[in-house]
Design a protein around this motif. Structure first.
Motif, PDB file in Angstrom:
ATOM      1  N   ALA A 375       0.830  -1.204   0.000  1.00 43.09           N
ATOM      2  CA  ALA A 375       0.000   0.000   0.000  1.00 43.09           C
ATOM      3  C   ALA A 375       0.868   1.259   0.000  1.00 43.09           C
ATOM      4  N   HIS A 376       1.947   1.234   0.778  1.00 42.93           N
ATOM      5  CA  HIS A 376       2.841   2.395   0.831  1.00 42.93           C
ATOM      6  C   HIS A 376       3.538   2.604  -0.507  1.00 42.93           C
ATOM      7  N   SER A 377       3.972   1.517  -1.140  1.00 43.48           N
ATOM      8  CA  SER A 377       4.611   1.630  -2.452  1.00 43.48           C
ATOM      9  C   SER A 377       3.628   2.197  -3.478  1.00 43.48           C
ATOM     10  N   THR A 378       2.378   1.748  -3.419  1.00 43.59           N
ATOM     11  CA  THR A 378       1.351   2.277  -4.322  1.00 43.59           C
ATOM     12  C   THR A 378       1.129   3.761  -4.078  1.00 43.59           C
ATOM     13  N   ASP A 394      -0.437  -2.449  -8.222  1.00 41.08           N
ATOM     14  CA  ASP A 394      -0.138  -3.120  -9.481  1.00 41.08           C
ATOM     15  C   ASP A 394       1.081  -4.014  -9.250  1.00 41.08           C
ATOM     16  N   HIS A 395       0.889  -5.316  -9.411  1.00 40.66           N
ATOM     17  CA  HIS A 395       1.946  -6.269  -9.068  1.00 40.66           C
ATOM     18  C   HIS A 395       3.204  -6.048  -9.907  1.00 40.66           C
ATOM     19  N   GLU A 396       3.040  -5.853 -11.207  1.00 39.81           N
ATOM     20  CA  GLU A 396       4.216  -5.701 -12.071  1.00 39.81           C
ATOM     21  C   GLU A 396       4.981  -4.420 -11.746  1.00 39.81           C
ATOM     22  N   ALA A 397       4.260  -3.328 -11.538  1.00 37.63           N
ATOM     23  CA  ALA A 397       4.936  -2.070 -11.190  1.00 37.63           C
ATOM     24  C   ALA A 397       5.623  -2.192  -9.839  1.00 37.63           C
ATOM     25  N   ASP A 398       4.974  -2.878  -8.905  1.00 39.49           N
ATOM     26  CA  ASP A 398       5.576  -3.050  -7.586  1.00 39.49           C
ATOM     27  C   ASP A 398       6.840  -3.897  -7.667  1.00 39.49           C
ATOM     28  N   ALA A 399       6.791  -4.958  -8.461  1.00 43.03           N
ATOM     29  CA  ALA A 399       7.981  -5.817  -8.613  1.00 43.03           C
ATOM     30  C   ALA A 399       9.138  -5.034  -9.230  1.00 43.03           C
ATOM     31  N   ALA A 400       8.818  -4.201 -10.222  1.00 44.14           N
ATOM     32  CA  ALA A 400       9.873  -3.388 -10.846  1.00 44.14           C
ATOM     33  C   ALA A 400      10.450  -2.384  -9.858  1.00 44.14           C
ATOM     34  N   ASP A 401       9.589  -1.756  -9.057  1.00 49.36           N
ATOM     35  CA  ASP A 401      10.062  -0.798  -8.053  1.00 49.36           C
ATOM     36  C   ASP A 401      10.939  -1.493  -7.019  1.00 49.36           C
ATOM     37  N   ARG A 402      10.524  -2.672  -6.581  1.00 48.71           N
ATOM     38  CA  ARG A 402      11.302  -3.381  -5.564  1.00 48.71           C
ATOM     39  C   ARG A 402      12.684  -3.749  -6.094  1.00 48.71           C
ATOM     40  N   ALA A 403      12.719  -4.201  -7.346  1.00 43.29           N
ATOM     41  CA  ALA A 403      14.014  -4.559  -7.927  1.00 43.29           C
ATOM     42  C   ALA A 403      14.917  -3.324  -8.023  1.00 43.29           C
ATOM     43  N   ARG A 404      14.316  -2.193  -8.428  1.00 43.69           N
ATOM     44  CA  ARG A 404      15.109  -0.967  -8.555  1.00 43.69           C
ATOM     45  C   ARG A 404      15.582  -0.481  -7.184  1.00 43.69           C
ATOM     46  N   PHE A 405      14.684  -0.494  -6.205  1.00 41.99           N
ATOM     47  CA  PHE A 405      15.068  -0.039  -4.875  1.00 41.99           C
ATOM     48  C   PHE A 405      16.106  -0.960  -4.242  1.00 41.99           C
TER      49      PHE A 405
END
Length: 610
Positions: A375-378, A394-405
């Motif tokens: 929720a915080h990432s969103t 959004d699962h795909e956007a969240d996965a991309a953000d997590r990988a980048r972070f």
């Protein structure tokens, strides 16, 4: 408050509330050490026990200690100290109770040998102790009780029926259980009724008194009123789970509620809210006004969502947990409308908006911290679009953000392990003669632009800039270095450049530093000082906007390095018209990497080789 001042105040209230043979100076030294341990988050329980051991157990000792420390330490630390104090007091009580029990047993046994003396000793203990004492026969009926017990139970004088009927039945049943078991003592905390309808929480030690023949003769109950300690523990527990400003559940409390909701397997929607522009209220009207806004936001969220769990989990962050899967667009609009009504503070009508990240979840086995993170990432992705925004997970956007972070978070280790390297590409004049080289950084598969963006995100821009500058100057050949936004406006940039040039004996005229045009006008002072040092100063990521052209017009810019050429026809035509304009102003234009023929057609002066 300073540590010594806190220790002196603490010592003063302890000396006022209880007697101890310890000198004020020695006591203050001990309390100064204890305060330091509390600030370090250590030994709070042990410090509470220390107070009891040193006889600081007056009626107000604990309360006044918490008043002194309340402004300096969080509820969980105060709770731990109180817990240690209460536990040590209880252990001391139990020890006293054990002594009383043994005295009673000895008195009964001695009565068979010396009735007069034993009765005198027993009567003294029975009458003077502050502990309530009740003696029961083997059927559980009260044979005798002392005045202390009557006072504990709220009787002004010794009544005919000491205990309320339910309590008397419960005590008789406990006596029968002791006789049926092989245990002679039972300890528990009981809630006892008073004649006025109140209740008293008491530590009760129920024991079997045996005669000289080893057979049970009586039961004795030693009763200590612990109502105040219990209320204090409940208050501290409430404080540790409640946001003190708004009265809402805090993060720890909300996490427990979220875990319980998720364990049900039913669908829930979590909204993570960030109050927009609270900093403006704090800086413009003061922190008291900002706090008043937060209190009002909490009130309105509870009013708008009466069936939801609302909590404050950060400075200006709230969460709402709603049963089911509502229309989040309508929900966001309703919350926005609820908060848009101004609240008047110091004559100013203040209203706030929120940005919200929503997550729908259902099914058991879901980790509450994972749901909160999603929720915080969103929320953060929604805020990238401006104020008063909302988004749904959004699962795909969240996965991309997590990988980048995760990649960004690992950057300090990459510095330590030497994983970040500097590469060089030749830059040539359009006729083909070499001009200088361009330095760029690389971290595995991560190229220059992403590496410097990661460094800016972590506050490592200056460190990365020094790495590149030192490596480039050590080569001894003219070099172009592109700086990130944060590097370009770093107030220490010119000092670092001057120091590196001096240490490496590298001529300033051979250094070409390209500042990010997006850092202007904040970086213009650096641009001018570098020029005065004899460094060739450029602007990179140049796309021809009005701000960039204005900087070129008023600053001593040697050249510009064009941004990646756009693909749209009209934009490319604009770029073709801008290059001659820059050259006519005496500014060198650098393009590439790219198609050499296309770059020459644009009219650039220099080309970066791929």
């Amino acid at each position: 408050m300073s540590a010594s001042s806190l220790a002196q105040r603490w010592a003063a209230v302890l000396i006022e509330s209880a007697y101890s043979p310890m000198s004020r100076r020695k006591l203050t030294q001990h309390l100064d050490e204890h305060a330091a341990r509390l600030r370090a988050g250590k030994a709070a329980v042990a410090i509470g026990e220390w107070l009891v051991r040193k006889r600081f157990t007056g009626p107000d000792s604990l309360r006044r200690t918490l008043e002194v420390l309340g402004g300096e330490f969080p509820p969980e630390v105060l709770g731990a100290l109180a817990s240690g104090y209460v536990r040590a007091t209880r252990d001391q009580l139990f020890a006293e109770q054990e002594k009383v029990k043994n005295s009673l047993l000895k008195a009964v046994e001695d009565a068979q040998r010396d009735l007069h003396d034993s009765e005198a000793r027993f009567a003294q203990v029975f009458a003077t102790t502050a502990v309530g004492i009740a003696i029961f026969d083997l059927q559980g009926a009260v044979v005798e009780a002392n005045e202390a017990l009557a006072a504990i139970l709220g009787h002004e004088e010794m009544p005919k029926e000491l205990f309320a009927e339910p309590d008397a039945i419960a005590l008789a049943a406990a006596c029968h259980r002791l006789l049926a078991s092989s245990v002679d003592s039972d300890r528990r905390e009981w809630e006892l009724a008073c004649p006025n309808g109140d209740t008293v929480w008491a530590n009760v030690v129920l024991s079997v008194l045996r005669g000289s023949d080893g057979l049970p003769k009586f039961h004795v109950a030693l009763i200590e009123d612990v109502t105040e300690q219990r209320m204090l523990q409940e208050w501290l527990r409430h404080q540790s789970l409640t946001d003190l400003l708004t009265g809402l559940p805090n993060r720890a409390s909300f996490t427990d509620k979220l875990e319980s909701a998720l364990a049900s397997g039913e669908p829930y929607t979590l909204g993570y809210l960030d109050v927009d522009s609270l900093t403006i209220v704090n800086d413009g009207l003061g922190y008291a006004a900002g706090d008043a806004v937060l209190v009002e936001v909490a009130r309105r969220l509870r009013a708008a969502l009466p069936d939801a769990v609302v909590a404050r989990v950060g400075g200006d962050e709230f969460v709402v947990l709603i049963h089911g899967s509502p229309d989040v667009a309508a929900l966001a609009a309703m919350i926005d409308e609820e908060l848009s009504e101004p609240v008047y503070l110091e004559g100013a009508g203040v209203a706030v908006s929120t940005s919200i990240g929503f997550v729908h979840t259902s099914g058991t086995g879901v980790d509450p911290t994972t749901v909160l993170r999603r929720a915080h990432s969103t929320l953060r992705r929604a805020e990238s679009g401006g104020k008063r925004q909302w988004g749904i997970y959004d699962h795909e956007a969240d996965a991309a953000d997590r990988a980048r972070f995760a990649r960004i978070a690992a950057m300090p280790g990459a510095f330590e392990n030497g994983e970040i390297s500097v590469e060089y590409a030749p830059v040539s004049w359009v006729p083909g003669q070499p001009a200088f080289v361009e330095a760029s950084v690389r971290w595995g598969a991560t190229r220059h632009d992403d590496v410097v963006a990661h460094a800016d995100a972590l506050g490592l821009a200056s460190r990365l800039g020094q790495l590149v500058l030192q490596d480039a100057c050590s080569r001894g050949e003219p070099v172009l270095i592109r700086l990130s936004r944060d590097q370009s406006r770093d107030p220490d940039l010119t000092a670092h450049v001057r120091s590196t040039l001096r240490i490496s004996s590298f001529p300033a005229s051979s250094l070409f530093l390209a500042l990010d045009v997006r850092s202007m006008p904040d970086g213009e002072e650096n641009l001018e000082v570098l020029h005065d040092m004899g460094v060739h100063v450029l602007l990179h990521e140049f796309g021809g906007g009005f701000a960039g052209l204005s900087t070129v017009d008023r600053s001593p810019v040697w050249g510009v390095r064009l941004a990646k050429p756009p693909s749209e026809r009209l934009a490319r035509q604009g770029l073709a018209l801008m290059v001659p304009l820059l050259r006519s102003a005496g500014v060198h234009v650098i393009g590439g990497p790219g198609d050499p023929d296309e770059l020459r057609a644009l009219g650039v002066d220099l080309v970066v080789s791929p």
